[in-house]
Design a protein around this motif. Structure first.
Motif, PDB file in Angstrom:
ATOM      1  N   TRP A   1     -14.275  -9.341   3.230  1.00  0.00           N
ATOM      2  CA  TRP A   1     -12.984  -8.819   2.937  1.00  0.00           C
ATOM      3  C   TRP A   1     -12.133  -8.602   4.240  1.00  0.00           C
ATOM      4  CZ3 TRP A   1      -9.267  -9.421  -0.123  1.00  0.00           C
ATOM      5  CH2 TRP A   1      -8.102  -8.387  -0.275  1.00  0.00           C
TER       6      TRP A   1
ATOM      7  N   LEU B   1     -11.005 -11.779   6.249  1.00  0.00           N
ATOM      8  CA  LEU B   1     -10.136 -12.654   5.769  1.00  0.00           C
ATOM      9  C   LEU B   1      -8.679 -12.496   6.527  1.00  0.00           C
ATOM     10  CD1 LEU B   1     -10.271 -12.548   2.036  1.00  0.00           C
ATOM     11  CD2 LEU B   1     -11.154 -14.531   3.540  1.00  0.00           C
ATOM     12  N   PRO B   2      -8.272 -13.840   6.709  1.00  0.00           N
ATOM     13  CA  PRO B   2      -6.777 -14.006   7.461  1.00  0.00           C
ATOM     14  C   PRO B   2      -6.101 -13.430   6.219  1.00  0.00           C
ATOM     15  CG  PRO B   2      -7.915 -16.018   7.899  1.00  0.00           C
ATOM     16  CD  PRO B   2      -8.746 -15.194   6.794  1.00  0.00           C
TER      17      PRO B   2
ATOM     18  N   PHE C   1      -3.359 -14.618   4.926  1.00  0.00           N
ATOM     19  CA  PHE C   1      -2.772 -15.627   4.048  1.00  0.00           C
ATOM     20  C   PHE C   1      -3.997 -15.937   2.951  1.00  0.00           C
ATOM     21  CE2 PHE C   1      -4.670 -19.770   4.282  1.00  0.00           C
ATOM     22  CZ  PHE C   1      -5.204 -19.424   5.775  1.00  0.00           C
ATOM     23  N   GLU C   2      -5.243 -15.736   3.408  1.00  0.00           N
ATOM     24  CA  GLU C   2      -6.198 -15.921   2.357  1.00  0.00           C
ATOM     25  C   GLU C   2      -6.295 -14.683   1.410  1.00  0.00           C
ATOM     26  OE1 GLU C   2      -9.787 -17.519   3.882  1.00  0.00           O
ATOM     27  OE2 GLU C   2      -8.997 -19.129   4.824  1.00  0.00           O
ATOM     28  N   ARG C   3      -6.011 -13.598   1.931  1.00  0.00           N
ATOM     29  CA  ARG C   3      -6.128 -12.223   0.984  1.00  0.00           C
ATOM     30  C   ARG C   3      -5.091 -12.539  -0.079  1.00  0.00           C
ATOM     31  NH1 ARG C   3      -5.712  -8.683   5.774  1.00  0.00           N
ATOM     32  NH2 ARG C   3      -3.610  -8.639   4.984  1.00  0.00           N
TER      33      ARG C   3
ATOM     34  N   ARG D   1      -3.712 -15.278  -1.019  1.00  0.00           N
ATOM     35  CA  ARG D   1      -4.102 -16.565  -1.943  1.00  0.00           C
ATOM     36  C   ARG D   1      -4.896 -15.928  -3.107  1.00  0.00           C
ATOM     37  NH1 ARG D   1      -5.890 -21.765   1.284  1.00  0.00           N
ATOM     38  NH2 ARG D   1      -3.782 -21.982   1.395  1.00  0.00           N
ATOM     39  N   LEU D   2      -5.758 -14.907  -2.739  1.00  0.00           N
ATOM     40  CA  LEU D   2      -6.961 -14.304  -3.665  1.00  0.00           C
ATOM     41  C   LEU D   2      -6.179 -13.417  -4.648  1.00  0.00           C
ATOM     42  CD1 LEU D   2     -10.108 -13.374  -1.529  1.00  0.00           C
ATOM     43  CD2 LEU D   2      -9.916 -14.796  -3.348  1.00  0.00           C
TER      44      LEU D   2
ATOM     45  N   ARG E   1      -4.265 -15.582  -7.114  1.00  0.00           N
ATOM     46  CA  ARG E   1      -5.311 -15.918  -7.961  1.00  0.00           C
ATOM     47  C   ARG E   1      -5.626 -14.964  -8.970  1.00  0.00           C
ATOM     48  NH1 ARG E   1     -10.329 -18.370  -4.990  1.00  0.00           N
ATOM     49  NH2 ARG E   1      -8.681 -19.806  -3.924  1.00  0.00           N
TER      50      ARG E   1
ATOM     51  N   ASP F   1       1.121 -11.933   4.159  1.00  0.00           N
ATOM     52  CA  ASP F   1       1.193 -12.538   5.537  1.00  0.00           C
ATOM     53  C   ASP F   1       2.654 -12.408   6.041  1.00  0.00           C
ATOM     54  OD1 ASP F   1       2.361 -14.165   3.876  1.00  0.00           O
ATOM     55  OD2 ASP F   1       1.077 -16.039   4.693  1.00  0.00           O
TER      56      ASP F   1
END
Ligand code: NAD
Length: 487
Positions: free
Chosen positions: A66, A69-70, A72-74, A76-77, A80, A126
Motif C-alpha cells: 500500500w 503504490l504511486p 494514480f494507482e491508489r 485507480r484501486l 475500482r 494524484d
C-alpha cells in the motif's frame, strides 16, 4: 452476504487483509429496527483487535504494498472499489436498509453516494500538489502533502455507507492506512464492502475493520498511540471523549457531530418549492440525520399558511418497515425511540401545540422502533425542542418578525451545521449566508446528506474540521516544507 446476513465477515474483524475472529471470541447480535429481531452477528472487537489492526495498518503503510503504490494507482484501486460497490448496489442497499431500518430507496441512495465518494476521491488521489515558495537568494523552498500515516475512523449508525465513503475514501486516497470502528448498531454494509475491497485488490492492511462496542473497541482505537489522526462522526459527548484521547497522544482529529439546523422561510419565499424540501429534510432517515432540518423558522405574515400546509403533508406521512419503502422507517433502536418519545411527552406537558401527526402503518411489526412524524408549533426558541437535537421525525415551527430576529433565532443553539434560507431577495440571501453560524448554507434549497463535492462540517457543538469535497481530502494529509540551500 446472504439475506440472513451471513458471510465471510460474519462475526469477524478485517485485520491485515484477513477476516479473523475477535480475540474475545465474542459476537454482538444485529437487530433489524423494523421488527426488533436479531438477524445477523458482528464481532465484538476489543483492545487486542484494535492493537492488531493498528499494527497491520502501520505495516501496510511503511513496508507493505500500500505504502509503495504511486498515487494514480491508489486512485485507480479506489475507483475500482467504487465500481464494485455499484455492481453490488442492490445487495448492499438491501443490507443497509435492513440493518438501519431506513426505506429501501434511501438505502439505495446511500450506496450510490458511497460509490461516488470512492470515485471522487479515487480521481483526486494524484491531484494533491505541493507548492514552491519564493525564499532567500540561493535557496529553493517547496511544500509536499504527506499522508498522516495510520488514520482512525469512528463512525455512527445513521448513514454507515455514506460516512464510510467520505471518511475512509478520502483517507485512503491521501495514502493513509485506515482502521475503522463502525457503529455496533449498523455496519453490515461496511463489512461487505470490506470483502469487496479485498476482491478488487486493495492491498492487505490498507483497510482494517474492527466492529465492536464504542466504550471497548471505539475507546481503544481513539486512545491507541499508534494512530496519527482521528476522524470521528457521532454525538457531541463521544466527540469530546475522542478529542481528549487525541490530545493525550498529540494527534489531530475532525469531529462531525450533531446539529439543530434551521430552514428559514421569509414571506417572499417560493412555498411551492420550499415546503416539500422542508418536509423531506426532517423525514429523511426518520430525522436521524445530523444535518436534518429540524427547525423551521417562519416569517409571521405566512406562519398560519405555512403551518397549515405542512400539517396537511404531515398527516399523510406513514412510517413502516424498510422493505415497504414508505415515507420513513423505524428508528435505530429502542433507546433512540424512547428518547424521541420523551422529547414529545415533555413538549406536550409544557403545552407546546401539536399541529399534526403522521401515522405508523397498521401492519408494521409490533417489535419495531417506530415513531410517527410530528409537527409542533409555535415552539418558543428557549424550549429544549427548539435547541436540542432530537434525532427523530419531529419538526419544530418557530415564528419570527424580521430578518434580524430570524438570524438571532437561527444562531441561538450551540450547534452550527447546515441552514436553508428561502427568499427571493438577493441582498437578504447574502446577508443571511454571511450571518448564519454554520458550515453550510443553502439558499432556496437544502441538502441533508449527499453533496459529495461540497465541504461539510460544523462549528461549535457541531464539531470542527471538514469532510466531503476537496477540503475533506486535505484533512487527511499534512504539509512538509523542504528547503534546499544550493548557493
Ligand atoms: P455515538 O457518539 O454514540 O457513536 C458514534 C460512534 O462512536 C459509534 O461507532 C460508537 O460505537 C462510538 N463510540 C461510542 N462511545 C465511544 C467512546 N467512548 N470512545 C470511542 N468511540 C465511541 O453517536 P450515535 O448515537 O451512534 O450517532 C448519533 C450522533 O451522530 C448524532 O448526534 C448525530 O448528529 C451525529 N452525526 C453527525 C454527523 C455529521 O457529519 N456531523 C453525521 C451522522 C451523525
Amino acid at each position: 452476504m446472504s439475506e440472513t446476513g451471513r458471510s465471510e465477515s460474519s462475526g469477524r474483524c478485517l485485520i491485515g487483509g484477513r477476516w479473523v475472529p475477535p480475540a474475545s471470541g465474542e459476537t454482538l447480535p444485529v437487530i433489524c429496527p423494523s421488527d426488533g429481531r436479531a438477524f445477523a452477528e458482528i464481532a465484538s472487537g476489543g483492545a487486542a483487535d484494535i492493537d492488531a489492526a493498528v499494527k497491520a495498518a502501520r505495516r501496510a503503510r511503511e513496508s507493505g504494498a500500500w505504502g509503495r503504490l504511486p498515487a494514480f494507482e491508489r486512485g485507480r484501486l479506489l475507483m475500482r472499489l467504487g465500481e464494485a460497490i455499484l455492481d453490488h448496489a442492490e445487495e448492499l442497499a438491501a443490507l443497509e436498509s435492513r440493518d438501519t431500518g431506513k426505506p429501501l430507496r434511501q438505502g439505495r441512495a446511500d450506496i450510490r453516494a458511497c460509490a461516488r465518494y470512492f470515485e471522487y476521491y479515487g480521481g483526486a488521489a494524484d491531484k494533491l500538489h505541493g507548492d514552491t515558495i519564493p525564499f532567500l537568494e540561493g535557496y529553493t523552498a517547496a511544500t509536499f502533502w504527506e499522508p498522516h500515516g495510520v488514520t482512525a475512523h469512528i463512525i455512527p449508525w445513521n448513514y454507515p455507507a455514506q460516512i464510510f465513503g467520505r471518511s475512509v475514501g478520502a483517507a485512503l486516497a491521501a495514502g493513509n492506512a485506515c482502521v475503522l470502528k463502525p457503529a455496533e448498531d449498523a455496519c453490515l454494509s461496511l463489512l461487505r464492502i470490506g470483502e469487496l475491497a479485498l476482491e478488487t485488490g486493495l492491498p492487505e492492511g490498507a483497510l482494517n475493520i474492527v466492529p465492536g462496542l464504542g466504550e471497548e473497541a471505539g475507546a481503544a482505537l481513539a486512545a491507541h498511540p499508534g494512530i496519527d489522526f482521528i476522524s470521528f462522526t457521532g454525538s457531541p459527548e463521544t466527540g469530546t471523549a475522542v478529542q481528549a484521547a487525541a490530545a493525550r497522544n498529540h494527534v489531530g482529529c475532525t469531529l462531525e457531530l450533531g446539529g439543530k439546523s434551521p430552514q428559514i422561510l421569509f414571506a417572499d419565499a417560493d412555498l411551492e418549492a420550499a415546503l416539500p424540501v422542508v418536509v423531506a429534510a426532517i423525514v429523511q432517515n426518520a430525522g436521524q440525520t445530523c444535518s436534518a432540518g429540524s427547525r423551521v423558522l417562519i416569517e409571521r405574515g405566512i406562519y398560519e399558511e405555512v403551518t397549515d400546509r405542512l400539517a396537511i403533508r404531515f398527516r399523510e406521512l406513514v412510517a413502516g418497515p424498510h422493505d415497504r419503502d414508505l415515507d420513513l422507517g423505524a428508528l435505530i433502536n429502542r433507546t433512540q425511540m424512547e428518547r424521541v418519545r420523551g422529547y414529545l411527552e415533555e413538549a406536550r406537558a409544557r403545552g407546546i401545540p401539536v399541529l399534526a401527526e403522521g401515522r405508523i402503518a397498521e401492519d408494521a411489526p409490533a417489535g419495531g422502533y417506530y415513531v410517527a412524524p410530528v409537527l409542533l408549533g409555535p415552539v418558543p426558541p428557549e424550549e429544549r425542542l427548539a435547541c436540542e437535537e432530537v434525532f427523530g421525525p419531529v419538526l419544530a415551527c418557530l415564528p419570527f418578525a424580521d430578518e434580524a430576529e430570524a438570524l438571532a433565532i437561527a444562531n441561538a443553539t450551540p450547534y452550527g451545521l447546515v441552514a436553508g434560507v428561502w427568499t427571493r431577495d438577493g441582498g437578504r440571501q447574502l446577508r443571511m449566508a454571511h450571518g448564519i453560524r454554520a458550515g453550510q448554507v443553502f439558499l432556496n434549497g437544502y441538502g441533508a446528506g449527499g453533496g459529495i463535492e461540497l465541504p461539510f462540517g460544523g462549528v461549535g457543538r457541531s464539531g470542527h474540521g471538514r469532510e466531503k469535497g476537496f477540503a475533506g481530502l486535505y484533512e487527511f494529509v499534512r504539509l512538509k516544507t523542504v528547503v534546499w540551500n544550493h548557493g
